[in-house]
Design a protein around this motif. Structure first.
Motif, PDB file in Angstrom:
ATOM      1  N   HIS A  14     -27.267 -67.604  89.149  1.00  0.00           N
ATOM      2  CA  HIS A  14     -27.816 -67.548  87.801  1.00  0.00           C
ATOM      3  C   HIS A  14     -27.614 -65.805  87.797  1.00  0.00           C
ATOM      4  N   LYS A  15     -28.424 -65.223  88.620  1.00  0.00           N
ATOM      5  CA  LYS A  15     -28.291 -63.618  88.849  1.00  0.00           C
ATOM      6  C   LYS A  15     -26.800 -63.190  88.767  1.00  0.00           C
ATOM      7  N   PHE A  16     -26.084 -63.860  89.626  1.00  0.00           N
ATOM      8  CA  PHE A  16     -24.550 -63.306  89.853  1.00  0.00           C
ATOM      9  C   PHE A  16     -23.908 -63.278  88.585  1.00  0.00           C
ATOM     10  N   LEU A  17     -23.900 -64.645  87.790  1.00  0.00           N
ATOM     11  CA  LEU A  17     -23.419 -64.909  86.607  1.00  0.00           C
ATOM     12  C   LEU A  17     -23.786 -63.824  85.475  1.00  0.00           C
ATOM     13  N   SER A  18     -25.031 -63.437  85.614  1.00  0.00           N
ATOM     14  CA  SER A  18     -25.658 -62.399  84.536  1.00  0.00           C
ATOM     15  C   SER A  18     -25.071 -61.347  84.666  1.00  0.00           C
ATOM     16  N   ARG A  19     -24.902 -60.778  85.959  1.00  0.00           N
ATOM     17  CA  ARG A  19     -24.453 -59.142  86.231  1.00  0.00           C
ATOM     18  C   ARG A  19     -22.737 -59.302  86.156  1.00  0.00           C
ATOM     19  N   HIS A  20     -22.030 -60.630  86.341  1.00  0.00           N
ATOM     20  CA  HIS A  20     -20.699 -60.539  86.242  1.00  0.00           C
ATOM     21  C   HIS A  20     -19.828 -61.039  84.995  1.00  0.00           C
ATOM     22  N   ALA A  21     -20.805 -62.039  84.610  1.00  0.00           N
ATOM     23  CA  ALA A  21     -20.141 -62.811  83.414  1.00  0.00           C
ATOM     24  C   ALA A  21     -21.088 -63.007  82.136  1.00  0.00           C
ATOM     25  N   GLY A  22     -21.945 -61.785  82.178  1.00  0.00           N
ATOM     26  CA  GLY A  22     -22.740 -61.904  80.927  1.00  0.00           C
ATOM     27  C   GLY A  22     -22.228 -61.792  79.727  1.00  0.00           C
ATOM     28  N   LEU A  23     -23.214 -62.588  78.681  1.00  0.00           N
ATOM     29  CA  LEU A  23     -22.731 -62.304  77.346  1.00  0.00           C
ATOM     30  C   LEU A  23     -22.834 -61.155  76.476  1.00  0.00           C
ATOM     31  N   LEU A  24     -23.602 -60.296  77.236  1.00  0.00           N
ATOM     32  CA  LEU A  24     -24.143 -58.930  76.583  1.00  0.00           C
ATOM     33  C   LEU A  24     -23.645 -57.761  77.627  1.00  0.00           C
ATOM     34  N   ILE A  25     -23.263 -56.498  77.016  1.00  0.00           N
ATOM     35  CA  ILE A  25     -22.814 -55.480  77.847  1.00  0.00           C
ATOM     36  C   ILE A  25     -23.725 -54.323  77.384  1.00  0.00           C
TER      37      ILE A  25
ATOM     38  N   PHE B  99     -14.530 -65.229  80.475  1.00  0.00           N
ATOM     39  CA  PHE B  99     -14.405 -66.554  79.663  1.00  0.00           C
ATOM     40  C   PHE B  99     -14.013 -66.381  78.059  1.00  0.00           C
ATOM     41  N   LEU B 100     -14.366 -65.179  77.692  1.00  0.00           N
ATOM     42  CA  LEU B 100     -14.045 -64.801  76.221  1.00  0.00           C
ATOM     43  C   LEU B 100     -12.627 -64.046  76.291  1.00  0.00           C
ATOM     44  N   ARG B 101     -12.277 -63.663  77.396  1.00  0.00           N
ATOM     45  CA  ARG B 101     -11.089 -62.712  77.368  1.00  0.00           C
ATOM     46  C   ARG B 101      -9.985 -63.593  77.199  1.00  0.00           C
ATOM     47  N   HIS B 102     -10.090 -64.584  78.129  1.00  0.00           N
ATOM     48  CA  HIS B 102      -8.587 -65.447  78.363  1.00  0.00           C
ATOM     49  C   HIS B 102      -8.746 -66.880  77.682  1.00  0.00           C
ATOM     50  N   PRO B 103      -7.899 -66.929  76.725  1.00  0.00           N
ATOM     51  CA  PRO B 103      -7.682 -68.416  75.932  1.00  0.00           C
ATOM     52  C   PRO B 103      -8.134 -69.335  76.777  1.00  0.00           C
ATOM     53  N   THR B 104      -7.214 -69.387  77.829  1.00  0.00           N
ATOM     54  CA  THR B 104      -7.352 -70.543  78.608  1.00  0.00           C
ATOM     55  C   THR B 104      -8.582 -70.975  79.087  1.00  0.00           C
ATOM     56  N   LEU B 105      -9.444 -69.830  79.654  1.00  0.00           N
ATOM     57  CA  LEU B 105     -10.524 -70.037  80.178  1.00  0.00           C
ATOM     58  C   LEU B 105     -11.624 -70.691  79.019  1.00  0.00           C
TER      59      LEU B 105
ATOM     60  N   ASP C 103     -15.779 -66.093  66.931  1.00  0.00           N
ATOM     61  CA  ASP C 103     -16.645 -67.450  66.414  1.00  0.00           C
ATOM     62  C   ASP C 103     -17.662 -67.855  67.234  1.00  0.00           C
ATOM     63  N   LEU C 104     -17.661 -68.125  68.674  1.00  0.00           N
ATOM     64  CA  LEU C 104     -18.369 -68.236  69.513  1.00  0.00           C
ATOM     65  C   LEU C 104     -19.721 -67.354  69.321  1.00  0.00           C
ATOM     66  N   VAL C 105     -19.457 -66.190  69.659  1.00  0.00           N
ATOM     67  CA  VAL C 105     -20.708 -65.204  69.345  1.00  0.00           C
ATOM     68  C   VAL C 105     -21.445 -65.163  68.258  1.00  0.00           C
ATOM     69  N   ARG C 106     -20.676 -65.441  67.002  1.00  0.00           N
ATOM     70  CA  ARG C 106     -21.394 -65.680  65.697  1.00  0.00           C
ATOM     71  C   ARG C 106     -22.232 -66.761  65.793  1.00  0.00           C
ATOM     72  N   ARG C 107     -21.724 -67.831  66.357  1.00  0.00           N
ATOM     73  CA  ARG C 107     -22.396 -69.133  66.447  1.00  0.00           C
ATOM     74  C   ARG C 107     -23.604 -69.344  67.371  1.00  0.00           C
ATOM     75  N   TYR C 108     -23.552 -68.152  68.406  1.00  0.00           N
ATOM     76  CA  TYR C 108     -24.567 -68.453  69.428  1.00  0.00           C
ATOM     77  C   TYR C 108     -25.845 -68.046  68.626  1.00  0.00           C
ATOM     78  N   ASP C 109     -25.951 -67.290  67.602  1.00  0.00           N
ATOM     79  CA  ASP C 109     -27.311 -66.942  67.074  1.00  0.00           C
ATOM     80  C   ASP C 109     -27.637 -67.909  65.789  1.00  0.00           C
ATOM     81  N   GLY C 110     -26.729 -68.924  65.609  1.00  0.00           N
ATOM     82  CA  GLY C 110     -26.999 -69.987  64.490  1.00  0.00           C
ATOM     83  C   GLY C 110     -25.475 -70.154  63.757  1.00  0.00           C
ATOM     84  N   LEU C 111     -25.523 -71.498  63.309  1.00  0.00           N
ATOM     85  CA  LEU C 111     -24.054 -72.013  62.573  1.00  0.00           C
ATOM     86  C   LEU C 111     -24.021 -71.056  61.570  1.00  0.00           C
TER      87      LEU C 111
END
Length: 281
Positions: free
Chosen positions: A263-274, A169-175, A206-214
């Motif tokens: 939820h488990k699938f998204l965590s493994r394949h589209a997780g916000l952390l690596i 989702f963060l790799r492609h501007p369209t998504l 900007d999204l990941v910065r805001r994730y922890d607070g504006l």
């Protein structure tokens, strides 16, 4: 560019999970609520939590860098690791971690101290394992942190750290734009100025910065290749990668419930952390 003092001011004023939970910060109920959010919302697959904690021996001396309110320290101690040290950039996080150990009747033979991940307050070759989850993407000199991990680890010591991941989702501007359209239907997080998190973010950074607070001053996002490149800093290969996993999908940001299997699938394949498990060279 914000400096380390800007980072310290933000996190001391707004420790992790403060302003989000329904309980009074620093109470037993608040610490438990944070643990439940981690287990049921952010990392719904228990095997992923096991991965992040590493397959280290019970007598290993562990260092948790960026301990926040102490949830990883408590997990290691409950698992049976008695020698757990920790540090955090802010005095308030150190205070919360120590308070949580008192509340839950946990003791460690290690130290809980204030310290900067870019300049750790520990001697060379002091630890068998370094744990650092979701921390070094918030500091100005992330590469310097990895050099410090290498310095404080014993020969053949192990490391597990995670950073924000440039997922599909963060790799492609369209998504990302599609996510922002969806955000109009209620996608966001409670507290810390994040109610319009996705809708108002201009870029992935900007999204990941805001994730922890504006007002969070720094948030960096990495591809798999960029994250692995951190293992080679200071002009040399510091660590050998052993295993990489994606994780962390905060389903509570969605305006609707999703099945646990999804939820488990998204965590493994589209997780916000690596995260990477690695060994010191």
């Amino acid at each position: 560019m914000p400096d380390i003092n800007d980072v310290k001011r933000f996190w001391d004023a707004t420790p992790l999970f403060v302003g989000e939970g329904s309980c009074e910060p620093g109470t037993k109920e608040w610490f438990l609520e944070h643990e439940r959010i981690i287990e049921t919302d952010c990392i719904p697959d228990a095997t992923q939590i096991d991965f992040l904690m590493g397959g280290i021996s019970m007598n290993a001396h562990i260092l948790d860098v960026g301990c926040g309110p102490g949830q990883w320290v408590r997990r290691f101690l409950r698992r049976g690791n008695s020698y757990v040290s920790a540090c955090d950039l802010t005095p308030r996080a150190v205070e919360l971690t120590k308070k949580s150990l008192d509340i839950f009747g946990l003791t460690t033979m290690g130290q809980i101290v204030q310290g900067n991940a870019e300049d750790l307050p520990f001697d060379d070759a002091s630890f068998d394992h370094v744990n650092c989850q979701g921390v070094i993407h918030h500091t100005p000199n992330t590469e310097r942190c990895v050099v410090e991990f290498h310095r404080v680890l014993k020969p053949n010591g192990t490391l597990c750290f995670s950073v924000y991941y440039r997922n599909v989702f963060l790799r492609h501007p369209t998504l990302l734009r599609l996510m922002q359209v969806t955000a109009g239907f209620g996608m966001g997080l409670k507290g810390r100025g994040r109610e319009r998190l996705v809708k108002e973010a201009s870029t992935a950074e900007d999204l990941v910065r805001r994730y922890d607070g504006l007002d969070n001053p720094i948030g960096k996002v990495y591809t798999r290749e960029e994250m692995l490149a951190l293992l080679c800093c200071d002009g040399r290969q510091l660590f050998k990668s052993l295993h990489v996993e994606r994780h962390f999908f905060p389903a509570r940001a969605l305006p609707f419930r999703i099945p646990k299997a999804l939820h488990k699938f998204l965590s493994r394949h589209a997780g916000l952390l690596i995260a990477v498990q690695a060994v010191k060279i």
